[in-house]
Scaffold this motif. Structure first.
Motif, PDB file in Angstrom:
ATOM      1  N   GLU A  21      -1.967   8.586   2.402  1.00  0.00           N
ATOM      2  CA  GLU A  21      -0.906   7.701   1.945  1.00  0.00           C
ATOM      3  C   GLU A  21      -1.007   6.341   2.631  1.00  0.00           C
ATOM      4  OE1 GLU A  21       2.729   9.734   2.710  1.00  0.00           O
ATOM      5  OE2 GLU A  21       2.453  11.217   1.107  1.00  0.00           O
ATOM      6  N   GLU A  24      -3.899   4.353   1.191  1.00  0.00           N
ATOM      7  CA  GLU A  24      -3.548   3.833  -0.132  1.00  0.00           C
ATOM      8  C   GLU A  24      -2.630   2.621  -0.017  1.00  0.00           C
ATOM      9  OE1 GLU A  24      -1.497   5.398  -4.309  1.00  0.00           O
ATOM     10  OE2 GLU A  24      -1.963   6.803  -2.696  1.00  0.00           O
ATOM     11  N   ARG A  25      -1.653   2.684   0.907  1.00  0.00           N
ATOM     12  CA  ARG A  25      -0.723   1.576   1.112  1.00  0.00           C
ATOM     13  C   ARG A  25      -1.445   0.341   1.645  1.00  0.00           C
ATOM     14  NH1 ARG A  25       2.319   4.045   4.089  1.00  0.00           N
ATOM     15  NH2 ARG A  25       1.782   3.204   6.160  1.00  0.00           N
ATOM     16  N   SER A  27      -4.583  -0.354   1.280  1.00  0.00           N
ATOM     17  CA  SER A  27      -5.464  -0.859   0.221  1.00  0.00           C
ATOM     18  C   SER A  27      -4.690  -1.751  -0.736  1.00  0.00           C
ATOM     19  CB  SER A  27      -6.098   0.314  -0.536  1.00  0.00           C
ATOM     20  OG  SER A  27      -6.883  -0.156  -1.606  1.00  0.00           O
ATOM     21  N   SER A  28      -3.457  -1.311  -1.078  1.00  0.00           N
ATOM     22  CA  SER A  28      -2.615  -2.092  -1.973  1.00  0.00           C
ATOM     23  C   SER A  28      -2.233  -3.420  -1.336  1.00  0.00           C
ATOM     24  CB  SER A  28      -1.362  -1.293  -2.333  1.00  0.00           C
ATOM     25  OG  SER A  28      -0.500  -2.048  -3.139  1.00  0.00           O
ATOM     26  N   GLU A  29      -1.886  -3.382  -0.051  1.00  0.00           N
ATOM     27  CA  GLU A  29      -1.511  -4.607   0.657  1.00  0.00           C
ATOM     28  C   GLU A  29      -2.689  -5.569   0.751  1.00  0.00           C
ATOM     29  OE1 GLU A  29      -0.034  -3.321   4.391  1.00  0.00           O
ATOM     30  OE2 GLU A  29       1.866  -2.548   3.583  1.00  0.00           O
ATOM     31  N   ASP A  31      -5.166  -5.805  -1.361  1.00  0.00           N
ATOM     32  CA  ASP A  31      -5.382  -6.369  -2.688  1.00  0.00           C
ATOM     33  C   ASP A  31      -4.406  -7.522  -2.940  1.00  0.00           C
ATOM     34  OD1 ASP A  31      -6.664  -6.287  -5.333  1.00  0.00           O
ATOM     35  OD2 ASP A  31      -4.692  -5.648  -6.036  1.00  0.00           O
ATOM     36  N   SER A  32      -3.145  -7.321  -2.535  1.00  0.00           N
ATOM     37  CA  SER A  32      -2.139  -8.377  -2.701  1.00  0.00           C
ATOM     38  C   SER A  32      -2.502  -9.603  -1.887  1.00  0.00           C
ATOM     39  CB  SER A  32      -0.764  -7.855  -2.273  1.00  0.00           C
ATOM     40  OG  SER A  32      -0.355  -6.796  -3.109  1.00  0.00           O
TER      41      SER A  32
END
Length: 284
Positions: A21, A24-25, A27-29, A31-32
């Motif tokens: 988790e 994944e978090r 990775s999302s940050e 990307d942003s």
């Protein structure tokens, strides 16, 4: 192993899930952040590449920023630096200011973007602009000014040409309606229905143009035999493409026999069948 060697299988699985988790978090940050960095890196280049003048001003029409390239500034007597902190009313003619001000007030009132037009002289030449205003927040507005001089002049030229065509058509119609011979036009692509029927034809036949145009000979002439004769001649002309010159007799709407000398010919048309035109001299 240290920390993990005394963990049960269930505890290890729970730790793995939490790690997944977290990955994944992150990775999302990441990307942003990458997207944000791209926007920050290219926003100025994007604005500089736009041909339109972008200004930000407050609700009192005070300019707080020239957001586009300095080369887009089209207000005479100002520079990219001096235009900032100026009021629109002080740097453009009154008529142009009123257009922008009214558009601003509409955007402030509705909270929606709006478009208006104004004109400014630049280097001795009158230019026409479209001012498109957007609300940014409760304090500032974005104004996008685009030079639409070419489109405006083209529209005016087209309007002049349309007016001239209307005038010439009216003049031609007056001429054709006042010559003492029948003049008519039929459309071979529409069952030889009449497209034109002049006043002389209407006067002698007793059939007004309103009843003839859009109809066939069968629908407007009282005697079927007359309509049959006209149709036969038309079909012959369409088949041979040779002009027809003849004398013929028909019965008018009031039952009077009329004798006419008729000339029929074809008028070539681009992209479609030729039109059939007829001229008749009444020699009754």
């Amino acid at each position: 192993m240290g920390y993990y060697e005394h963990k049960t299988k269930e505890e290890l699985l729970e730790i793995v899930e939490k790690l997944e988790e977290k990955v994944e978090r992150l990775s999302s940050e990441l990307d942003s952040l990458r997207k944000g960095r791209f926007r920050e890196r290219y926003s100025t280049r994007i604005l500089d590449a736009l041909p339109d003048m972008l200004t930000v001003f407050d609700h009192n029409a005070n300019i707080v920023e020239l957001a586009s390239s300095p080369t887009t500034n089209h207000v005479e007597g100002t520079t990219a630096d001096s235009i900032i902190n100026s009021n629109v009313k002080d740097i453009v003619p009154e008529e142009a200011y009123e257009s922008v001000r009214q558009n601003m007030d509409k955007v402030i009132r509705t909270g929606k973007s709006s478009i208006a037009e104004h004109s400014l002289t630049l280097d001795g030449v009158l230019h026409h602009y479209e001012n498109r205003i957007f609300p940014l927040d409760d304090q500032y507005l974005l104004c996008m000014c685009r030079d639409v001089s070419q489109e405006t002049e083209m529209a005016r030229t087209n309007e002049v040409q349309r007016s001239e065509i209307v005038r010439l058509n009216s003049l031609m119609n007056d001429i054709l309606n006042n010559i003492p011979v029948y003049l008519f036009v039929k459309d071979p692509e529409d069952d030889l229905r009449y497209l034109y029927w002049n006043k002389a034809f209407a006067d002698h036949s007793g059939i007004p143009a309103s009843k003839a145009i859009g109809h066939t000979d069968y629908e407007i002439f009282p005697v079927h035999g007359d309509a049959e004769k006209f149709r036969k001649d038309d079909l012959e002309l369409l088949q041979t493409h040779k002009r027809i010159d003849m004398q013929e007799t028909y019965l008018s709407a009031n039952g009077e026999a009329r004798i006419v000398q008729t000339l029929k010919a074809l008028v070539p048309m681009e992209g479609r069948k030729p039109l059939l035109i007829g001229i008749s001299w009444d020699i009754t």
